[in-house]
Design a protein around this motif. Sequence first.
Motif, short mmCIF file in Angstrom:
data_model
loop_
_atom_site.label_atom_id
_atom_site.label_comp_id
_atom_site.label_asym_id
_atom_site.label_seq_id
_atom_site.Cartn_x
_atom_site.Cartn_y
_atom_site.Cartn_z
N VAL A 64 0.84 -1.20 0.00
CA VAL A 64 0.00 0.00 0.00
C VAL A 64 0.88 1.25 0.00
CG1 VAL A 64 -1.85 1.22 1.22
CG2 VAL A 64 -1.68 -1.29 1.40
N PHE A 65 0.75 2.06 -1.03
CA PHE A 65 1.45 3.35 -1.08
C PHE A 65 0.44 4.45 -0.77
CE2 PHE A 65 3.46 0.53 -4.22
CZ PHE A 65 4.74 0.47 -3.71
N ALA A 66 0.84 5.41 0.04
CA ALA A 66 -0.09 6.47 0.43
C ALA A 66 0.56 7.83 0.18
CB ALA A 66 -0.46 6.31 1.91
N LEU A 67 -0.04 8.59 -0.74
CA LEU A 67 0.49 9.90 -1.11
C LEU A 67 -0.33 11.01 -0.46
CD1 LEU A 67 1.26 7.88 -3.45
CD2 LEU A 67 1.32 9.88 -4.96
N MET A 68 0.38 11.94 0.18
CA MET A 68 -0.31 13.11 0.70
C MET A 68 0.14 14.33 -0.12
SD MET A 68 1.42 14.61 4.13
CE MET A 68 3.11 14.31 4.64
N PRO A 69 -0.67 15.37 -0.13
CA PRO A 69 -0.40 16.49 -1.03
C PRO A 69 0.69 17.45 -0.56
CG PRO A 69 -2.43 16.89 0.16
CD PRO A 69 -1.98 15.52 0.56
N ALA A 70 1.80 16.90 -0.04
CA ALA A 70 3.01 17.72 0.08
C ALA A 70 3.79 17.39 -1.18
CB ALA A 70 3.79 17.36 1.33
N THR A 71 4.03 18.37 -1.99
CA THR A 71 4.59 18.11 -3.31
C THR A 71 5.76 19.06 -3.58
OG1 THR A 71 3.99 17.74 -5.63
CG2 THR A 71 3.05 19.69 -4.55
N THR A 72 6.40 18.84 -4.71
CA THR A 72 7.52 19.70 -5.09
C THR A 72 7.68 19.71 -6.60
OG1 THR A 72 9.83 20.24 -4.60
CG2 THR A 72 9.33 17.91 -4.99
N SER A 73 8.60 20.53 -7.06
CA SER A 73 8.91 20.60 -8.50
C SER A 73 10.33 21.13 -8.65
CB SER A 73 7.93 21.54 -9.20
OG SER A 73 8.16 22.87 -8.76
N LEU A 74 10.93 20.82 -9.77
CA LEU A 74 12.27 21.35 -10.02
C LEU A 74 12.26 22.88 -10.01
CD1 LEU A 74 14.09 19.23 -12.76
CD2 LEU A 74 14.77 19.65 -10.39
N GLU A 75 11.18 23.46 -10.47
CA GLU A 75 11.10 24.93 -10.55
C GLU A 75 11.22 25.55 -9.15
OE1 GLU A 75 9.02 22.73 -12.21
OE2 GLU A 75 10.32 23.09 -13.94
N ARG A 76 10.45 25.00 -8.21
CA ARG A 76 10.51 25.60 -6.87
C ARG A 76 11.89 25.36 -6.24
NH1 ARG A 76 6.73 25.58 -3.19
NH2 ARG A 76 8.16 25.57 -1.44
N LEU A 77 12.49 24.24 -6.54
CA LEU A 77 13.82 23.97 -5.98
C LEU A 77 14.86 24.92 -6.59
CD1 LEU A 77 13.65 20.06 -5.86
CD2 LEU A 77 13.25 21.70 -4.00
N LYS A 78 14.79 25.08 -7.90
CA LYS A 78 15.73 26.00 -8.56
C LYS A 78 15.53 27.44 -8.08
CE LYS A 78 16.63 23.32 -12.74
NZ LYS A 78 16.21 23.07 -14.15
N ALA A 79 14.33 27.75 -7.65
CA ALA A 79 14.05 29.09 -7.12
C ALA A 79 14.52 29.23 -5.67
CB ALA A 79 12.56 29.39 -7.22
N GLY A 80 15.13 28.18 -5.15
CA GLY A 80 15.69 28.26 -3.80
C GLY A 80 14.66 28.10 -2.70
N GLN A 81 13.52 27.49 -3.05
CA GLN A 81 12.47 27.32 -2.03
C GLN A 81 12.62 26.00 -1.29
OE1 GLN A 81 9.18 28.47 -5.02
NE2 GLN A 81 8.52 29.37 -3.08
N THR A 82 11.77 25.82 -0.27
CA THR A 82 11.77 24.56 0.47
C THR A 82 11.41 23.42 -0.47
OG1 THR A 82 9.42 24.81 1.02
CG2 THR A 82 11.02 25.67 2.61
#
Lengths: 488, 488
Positions: free
Chosen positions: A229-247
Amino acid sequence: MSLRFPDTATFTGFNAPVRIEGEIRDLEVEGEIPSGLEGSFYRCGPDFRFPPRLGDDINHNGDGVVSAFRFEGGRVHFAMRFVRTEKYAAEDAAGRGLIGLYRNPFTDDPLLAGRDRTLANTNVVLHAGRLLAMKEDGLPYALDPVTLDTLGRCDFGGRLQSQTFTAHPKIDPETQEMIGFGYEADGLAGRQMALQVIGADGVLVREEMFEAPYVSFQHDFAVTERHIVFALMPATTSLERLKAGQTHWVFDPSLPVKVGIMPRDGSVTDLRWFSAPGRGLGHVLNAVSDGEEVRLDIFVSERCQFPFIPNADGAGFDRAASTPRLARWRFDLSANSDGFEEEVLFPDFMEMPRTDDRYQTRPYRYGWCAVIDPQRPIATAGTLGPGWNTLVRVDMAARRQDRWWVGENAACQEPQFVPRRPGAAEGDGWLLCMLTRLAPQGYGSELVILDAERIAEGPIARVRAPIRLRGAIHGNWAPRPAPEGKAA
Amino acid sequence: MSLRFPDTATFTGFNAPVRIEGEIRDLEVEGEIPSGLEGSFYRCGPDFRFPPRLGDDINHNGDGVVSAFRFEGGRVHFAMRFVRTEKYAAEDAAGRGLIGLYRNPFTDDPLLAGRDRTLANTNVVLHAGRLLAMKEDGLPYALDPVTLDTLGRCDFGGRLQSQTFTAHPKIDPETQEMIGFGYEADGLAGRQMALQVIGADGVLVREEMFEAPYVSFQHDFAVTERHIVFALMPATTSLERLKAGQTHWVFDPSLPVKVGIMPRDGSVTDLRWFSAPGRGLGHVLNAVSDGEEVRLDIFVSERCQFPFIPNADGAGFDRAASTPRLARWRFDLSANSDGFEEEVLFPDFMEMPRTDDRYQTRPYRYGWCAVIDPQRPIATAGTLGPGWNTLVRVDMAARRQDRWWVGENAACQEPQFVPRRPGAAEGDGWLLCMLTRLAPQGYGSELVILDAERIAEGPIARVRAPIRLRGAIHGNWAPRPAPEGKAA
């Protein structure tokens, strides 16, 4: 050159870096160590080799430290070591902190570029004679179970394709197989996930890659006798936000919870996805397959539990909305719906669940967790938030709780169940738990040992550390000290 | 089995056992480590492997712990290890404390009978590539200078006859010979003394035995360019009192002070004994031969400095009478008298003296000591008595003091002088000193670095230990980290 840790919550009070690596022979013991309690209690958590390069940091971004309490003939010895990750080695050579934000390599010092920046700071699991220090953003590091020296990064025989491996693998109590998974398995902010099965001999038996519904923070998962069973919660990310120096993570409750269920004897192509409105998910207590029903016992909160994960809608951290409660989710595999039922089993602020691990993946009755009991004093001095002030045994059949309040100026960490003997009934054994002493006259750490069936009676024994030990995150028991690098 | 340390002054507060052995990489540094300060500051003191068998104990009866602060390119690393004495090994095997009273084997557990019970807990000296942990009631133990692992008991090539070796040997700055002595050299409460000379290569060159005027507590002695000086104070013992289970020492001021002086190029048969009324003697700052005069700069008190040594006349411990003051004793070798002159150089409560050790045994001008300044707050919380609250540089030529008060809730230990560079003038360098922080919010330990010529200006840098470190007794500097077991 000057070398100073900042005066922030992560680095002061009880959380001030401890950093010493070494051994203590014969810890102080108040009371008697139960005869038959023979083995090692391994724990893993973060400490900081160097002050943070960006001026402050979150605790979860610290260097992995593995410690062991060794029980031998009524005596208790202690050892503690940093895991020598690639990141640790790079900073050691540079003489300063190189890492940037938690899981955002775009904020690192260039000297860390291209290096493995995982921290091995979340859990430690003994499997097939390997002591594995784990963090879900990379591969585990193998340690010598006796010396705690780092042996190297573990890819289970060089065959792993995934770049990540969970800190919460499940070990099947009958087959001794270890089932794990990876998310962002294809790299930073990648949607690929991986399912891994490691044989009882420590060799990778099976690995399958698949695409997740979206990139999600999946700290835990579940395995039953017949399902995964895999359970995904809506804490998400993207390369864009990482490249922008965000959490790394942002919590976006407009995304759904997704639960993927597949048969253990099937394949990831058999994954069936269930959906629910976006919620915060915590640890899994256990999961059970019962005919066509899969029951997942999991901690659920309205918002994400972690204050360091911002909300996409700009809402501030709300403690009430982030309160984790133990819920049972029922998935009817015979029905045609992608929905599922939820029942909140206990209304309390509860987390850090453990079972009698001989019953992991199987029908079970008991769990042990940490609770914040608002009727009791809550120690906060020097902690990174309100401390767990109560240990609880939950009886899932009777829907009943037994409790032990840890006392004034104290907080507890994740408990650990140890069976009294190999054939003991479920839950017949001891509960081990680290307590944090936060008394005005000084900080301290002690390991308490309770009768797991009678926790309300309080500790049988208290094992006192002569130095403050920073909080660990997760740990595991290994039945006997492992001689010469092999598990008993 | 239970294992508890008692709630007594030796085992609680700042003095609570620390017991961890290990390493810390990159200690916190406030300020800048002076460039050129490269080497190891070794220290030795007692901690306790096990709770005392007799219910309580004195600090001087603890197990030897050697620690090292290593200065490398502006970074400071730390290591700490128990010395694996025979006594340590016997207790480790037994799983409990076996030793009885300080230097009274008749009070030991029978399991310790016939074993070496010295504790290697007083001083640590690097000589001829050997790092020697010393206590005056036995032979030194050799340690690996890098790992601090115990290599074994040191008898300088198996040739030593004496059963004891001082914790205060003197190293001739020109020849690098180490001159030592032993008392109770023929065994417990024995009157035999020994003079030893160890060559620059670490091999015993010379050993001579002789009979002391009486059995006396001789913690220190003196060597000049041409003479060796033994100083006996009337703390004495006998087999009878030891068999009766009493303390090793009793202070009996009806006995005289005896000072024996012999030429370094002569023999113990040349010893000439001088006498004075019974007094308490402390450490030696230095001694000088000047024509027919020998000058001994030594700390003198009316009664013995140590509260744990009872008075034969039944008088209780009297702090004022036990105040050590720096005195100069002048011995006229051309005169026919067995008397000598005393001049008290400074009126202060002063001790723990050090010099620029390139001037040990030679004419010198400067010393550095610890003082209790009654005009300043004196920290006592958690200490075994009033703490040294001030560091002082004494200018023996100008009879002048420079002082630095160590601050509120702090106490200092024995200082250590380090020359700025090999050819630097006397006293041109740094003063290293461990401070004990006794603040109400918690205990701590830090190493301060001062300009030795300008101590009133306060520390250039403070090196902070992340854990409380129990007080050491004595220590020494080694100019460079010693690779592969050899001194630099």
